[in-house]
Design an enzyme around this catalytic site. Sequence first.
Site, PDB file in Angstrom:
ATOM      1  N   GLY A 134       9.946 106.551  25.200  1.00 12.18           N
ATOM      2  CA  GLY A 134      10.408 106.448  26.575  1.00 12.18           C
ATOM      3  C   GLY A 134      10.023 107.686  27.358  1.00 12.18           C
TER       4      GLY A 134
ATOM      5  CG  ASP B 151       6.129 109.744  33.976  1.00 16.02           C
ATOM      6  OD1 ASP B 151       5.060 110.378  34.001  1.00 16.02           O
ATOM      7  OD2 ASP B 151       6.324 108.736  34.673  1.00 16.02           O
TER       8      ASP B 151
ATOM      9  CB  THR C 235       6.311 115.848  28.320  1.00 17.84           C
ATOM     10  OG1 THR C 235       6.888 117.163  28.274  1.00 17.84           O
ATOM     11  CG2 THR C 235       5.993 115.383  26.914  1.00 17.84           C
ATOM     12  CE1 TYR C 236       0.351 122.275  26.863  1.00 13.50           C
ATOM     13  CE2 TYR C 236       2.492 123.380  26.987  1.00 13.50           C
ATOM     14  CZ  TYR C 236       1.153 123.371  26.601  1.00 13.50           C
ATOM     15  OH  TYR C 236       0.628 124.460  25.940  1.00 13.50           O
TER      16      TYR C 236
ATOM     17  CB  ALA D 118      10.682 117.419  27.769  1.00 13.58           C
TER      18      ALA D 118
ATOM     19  N   GLY E 168      12.275 112.464  24.718  1.00 15.97           N
ATOM     20  CA  GLY E 168      11.798 111.089  24.828  1.00 15.97           C
ATOM     21  C   GLY E 168      11.828 110.470  23.449  1.00 15.97           C
TER      22      GLY E 168
ATOM     23  CG  PHE F 281      14.213 118.298  20.516  1.00 12.22           C
ATOM     24  CD1 PHE F 281      13.778 119.615  20.410  1.00 12.22           C
ATOM     25  CD2 PHE F 281      14.849 117.731  19.427  1.00 12.22           C
ATOM     26  CE1 PHE F 281      13.970 120.353  19.245  1.00 12.22           C
ATOM     27  CE2 PHE F 281      15.047 118.458  18.249  1.00 12.22           C
ATOM     28  CZ  PHE F 281      14.605 119.762  18.159  1.00 12.22           C
ATOM     29  CB  ALA F 282       9.072 119.230  23.630  1.00 16.64           C
TER      30      ALA F 282
ATOM     31  CB  CYS G 179       9.886 114.353  33.058  1.00 14.41           C
ATOM     32  SG  CYS G 179       9.959 115.322  31.539  1.00 14.41           S
TER      33      CYS G 179
END
Length: 233
Positions: free
Chosen positions: A89, A91, A93-94, A160, A162, A174-175, A191
């Site tokens: 899920g 958008d 991210t890096y 972030a 997802g 997570f990051a 995101c």
Amino acid sequence: MNKQIQLFDLGNKDYKATWEYQEELFKGIVDLKIQNRKDETSLPTPNYFLFVEHPHVYTLGKSGDLSNLLLSEKQLEAKGATFYKINRGGDITYHGPGQIVGYPILDLENFFTDIHKYLRLLEEAIILTLAEYGLTCGRSEGETGVWLGVGTPFARKICAMGVRASRWVTMHGFALNVNADLGYFDNIIPCGIRGKAVTSLNVELGVESVDENEVKAKILHHFVSLFECSIIR
């Protein structure tokens, strides 16, 4: 019900190779659950937690907007970065050096069957970890992840999140920016959220570098407490 989690620290590992490894572990759990139901057995399903650091890469979630990537293919190559559209899920991210990425691959039927609770506990593990460094972090309504300065003009995202879940089995995760090069975030709309900044733990503390192994240990401590589980190394 198995609340033991096998920990693997993969070090610095290519994103695609790690994704394939996640899929392999994920499929193994799902297949066992299907077999249990078919044979009316109750063999315990395993759980995993992967720590990893990726080379520079941008990933776009299944509902993400490609226009949030602000680089062409040639520009990606010039920056030594790769790009993948993936099945989590969220958008865009890096991921990159100086960032702690955690991928819990759990059978939530070993814990609780509530995806929203799962996400909130992941966030809470990061919030409690950062509190140990004197940072007051929280959640931003309608946006996943962990933020500083929520509700102010200086709101900034430090972690972030997802995930993907099927048959109550999770993957992705997570990051957390610890010593990240924040310049790489300038190449995306993180995101898909405009007008919000991104930050890193070392920046917030005003130091050149933070011990990433120490941060991992703190994350695991809070994760174990929140999920009432044990870690197998």
